[in-house]
Design an enzyme around this catalytic site. Structure first.
Site, PDB file in Angstrom:
ATOM      1  N   PRO A  13       0.806  -1.215   0.000  1.00  0.00           N
ATOM      2  CA  PRO A  13       0.000   0.000   0.000  1.00  0.00           C
ATOM      3  C   PRO A  13       0.844   1.272   0.000  1.00  0.00           C
ATOM      4  CG  PRO A  13      -0.928  -1.590   1.515  1.00  0.00           C
ATOM      5  CD  PRO A  13       0.404  -2.124   1.085  1.00  0.00           C
ATOM      6  N   TYR A  14       1.982   1.248   0.695  1.00  0.00           N
ATOM      7  CA  TYR A  14       2.891   2.399   0.689  1.00  0.00           C
ATOM      8  C   TYR A  14       3.326   2.700  -0.752  1.00  0.00           C
ATOM      9  CZ  TYR A  14       7.268   4.946   0.904  1.00  0.00           C
ATOM     10  OH  TYR A  14       8.261   5.858   0.682  1.00  0.00           O
ATOM     11  N   ALA A  15       3.805   1.665  -1.451  1.00  0.00           N
ATOM     12  CA  ALA A  15       4.264   1.849  -2.831  1.00  0.00           C
ATOM     13  C   ALA A  15       3.131   2.332  -3.725  1.00  0.00           C
ATOM     14  CB  ALA A  15       4.861   0.543  -3.364  1.00  0.00           C
ATOM     15  N   SER A  64       0.570   4.135  -2.818  1.00  0.00           N
ATOM     16  CA  SER A  64       0.291   5.537  -2.517  1.00  0.00           C
ATOM     17  C   SER A  64       1.343   6.458  -3.127  1.00  0.00           C
ATOM     18  CB  SER A  64       0.163   5.768  -1.001  1.00  0.00           C
ATOM     19  OG  SER A  64       1.413   5.653  -0.342  1.00  0.00           O
ATOM     20  N   LYS A  65       2.606   6.028  -3.169  1.00  0.00           N
ATOM     21  CA  LYS A  65       3.644   6.836  -3.797  1.00  0.00           C
ATOM     22  C   LYS A  65       3.422   6.910  -5.306  1.00  0.00           C
ATOM     23  CE  LYS A  65       6.798   8.406  -1.806  1.00  0.00           C
ATOM     24  NZ  LYS A  65       6.971   9.700  -1.147  1.00  0.00           N
TER      25      LYS A  65
END
Length: 72
Positions: free
Chosen positions: A63-65, A67-68
């Protein structure tokens, strides 16, 4: 990146996507002509092979990737 799974996902979206949008809007109002965005190599996946160019295939694995990549 592991902390971006589950209930923390909205926080990552707010910090990476919404904040980027706000910065772009502010830069536009200020008459800015350039905006430098520091993304993350995580948008290319866990093992994209190196070196990686901007045209390399994106494969966010968290999810971090994601969002980026969405902020890009």
């Amino acid at each position: 990146m592991r902390r971006s799974w589950g209930p923390n996902f909205p926080r990552y979206m707010a910090r990476n996507v919404l904040t980027t949008e706000r910065l772009l809007e502010a830069a536009g109002r200020a008459g800015g002509t350039r905006f430098v965005y520091a993304s993350s190599s995580s948008v290319y996946g866990s093992d994209p092979g190196w070196p990686v160019g901007e045209d390399h295939r994106r494969a966010p694995a968290s999810p971090y990737a994601l969002s980026k990549l969405a902020a890009e």
